[in-house]
Design an enzyme around this catalytic site. Sequence first.
Site, PDB file in Angstrom:
ATOM      1  N   GLU A 290      -7.721  27.729   0.205  1.00 45.00           N
ATOM      2  CA  GLU A 290      -6.047  27.082   0.265  1.00 45.00           C
ATOM      3  C   GLU A 290      -5.537  27.492  -0.792  1.00 45.00           C
ATOM      4  O   GLU A 290      -5.855  26.620  -1.721  1.00 45.00           O
ATOM      5  CB  GLU A 290      -6.564  26.099   1.490  1.00 45.00           C
ATOM      6  CG  GLU A 290      -4.846  25.970   1.530  1.00 45.00           C
ATOM      7  CD  GLU A 290      -3.894  25.262   1.190  1.00 45.00           C
ATOM      8  OE1 GLU A 290      -2.834  25.927   0.375  1.00 45.00           O
ATOM      9  OE2 GLU A 290      -4.273  23.798   0.702  1.00 45.00           O
ATOM     10  N   CYS A 324       1.027  22.043  -1.637  1.00 47.36           N
ATOM     11  CA  CYS A 324       0.840  23.210  -1.763  1.00 47.36           C
ATOM     12  C   CYS A 324       1.841  23.661  -0.243  1.00 47.36           C
ATOM     13  O   CYS A 324       2.482  24.198  -0.206  1.00 47.36           O
ATOM     14  CB  CYS A 324      -0.714  22.776  -1.678  1.00 47.36           C
ATOM     15  SG  CYS A 324      -1.489  22.757  -0.394  1.00 47.36           S
TER      16      CYS A 324
END
Length: 527
Positions: A290, A324
Amino acid sequence: MASDQSFKLTYATMFNPPEELHTRYEDALAKVKSTLGADYAMLIDGKDVFTDEKIENRNPANTDELLGTFQKGTAEHAAAALAAARRTAKSWAHTPWQERVALLRKAASIMDRRTFEMGVVLSLEVGKNRMEGLGDIAETADLIRYACDRMEASNGFVIPMGKDPLAGYEGINTSVLRPYGVWLVISPFNFPGALTGGPAGAALVTGNTLVMKPATDTPWTTRLIAECFQEAGIPDGVFNFISGPGSTVGQALIESPEVDGITFTGSYDVGMKIFRDFAQGRFVRPTILELGGKNPSIVTKNADLEAAAIGIVRSAFGLQGQKCSANSRVFIETAVYDQLVNRIVELTSKLAIGDPTDRANYLGPVVNKSSYRDYQDFCAELHAAGKVLIGGKVLTDGEYAKGYFCAPTIAELPYSHRLWKHEMFVPITTVGKFDDLNVAMEMANDVEYGLTAGFYGTEDEAAWFFDHIEAGVTYANRPMGSTTGAWPGFQPFGGWKGSGSSGKNAGGEHYLQLYLHEQIRSLVRKV
């Protein structure tokens, strides 16, 4: 967590907690602060391991405050941790899945009991405000529980298949998902709870053994997770915790042939290097990555502007923009642009900044000197090429003098500027106008990332947005957060394009299978 059974802490509910959460947090804060400066061991094969060289873990809100020292692990420590995981891999894989589920649920319950202590640690070493810190630990426990629930609901992933139509014989076929072996979890500084404990729980409950390596800035939280696993009774060697620089001990782990699978969360550049390095092994191994985001919100003239303003500010500046999933780009239809931008600036001006353990503060510091410098460099670009509407400077007076405090920043910038596409990971958000919704969507999708995205408009417009946006986690008309706030079992978290490698979201129905590979068992007997 609290005696008020009507309240469950998630990132969506954290804005109106019962008073008991603050009382218990204050008690835990006092206890944790009384222990500052201790030396924390690595945990390898069930044993505390110390090194001569140490890593200082300092409070980014006050760098004079030493939180503790941690071990500067080496390649030899990496090899020892992997050897312990390999030694226990077969016995753990053959432990009945029901027993693994019971042990992991016990670990999650221990995290529940230690939520306030661990939440305080997250505030101190990461800079999360108290609700974000508590939320990280609550999510960690829920991610582990959700993995256990999926294992149980799938009956350990043992599935009868079709019987072969054989004359005089019975062909019995069974699909079984089995663990890979030794799993490596390398976690980031911003969610050292959920992004360590979540994948660690998934790896363990599926029968893999484990090595956990946290970011150098935030080893304390991961050490506490290891303690929860140990207290739950997970056998020695099945899980291991090591600390140290990514360039040495981290690289030694990545390059080792003893690693059968890896989960990494972090920057795109580091993740892609890991992907390429990991591909140098003897055969293809599962790589779950990720890798960040450049997350847009689109607001049409039909939106509830107050909901949009609140959601955008929360997602832009929660954890100082160091998510993020942070809302770092906002596209607003021209007809409502001035009204919405003025409201966003007004709300931003009211955000309290300071010691993140203080309940009054929404923003704490950025995590380290490097992020502090990045923020200043980006602000210089904004001042040179655009218009800073609020913020655009570091805070250095009084209580801010010894920390890495950055003012939340909103700026107008030409769409041609690189910062519309570059992940900054600091409290900066750019805003811009659009007249054509299709053009706004093109700009929203015109980045290498595809993690989260937000929308404000009518429900028909939202349906169109969901159908056209290129992102793994999408929200519409959400004042709790325009692009942030995923939770296991509710909004599974994962990205498309440069934001993720697996196509499956953590905390969702399809994630656990990533930690398993399939074996078909075909048995033929005479009848």
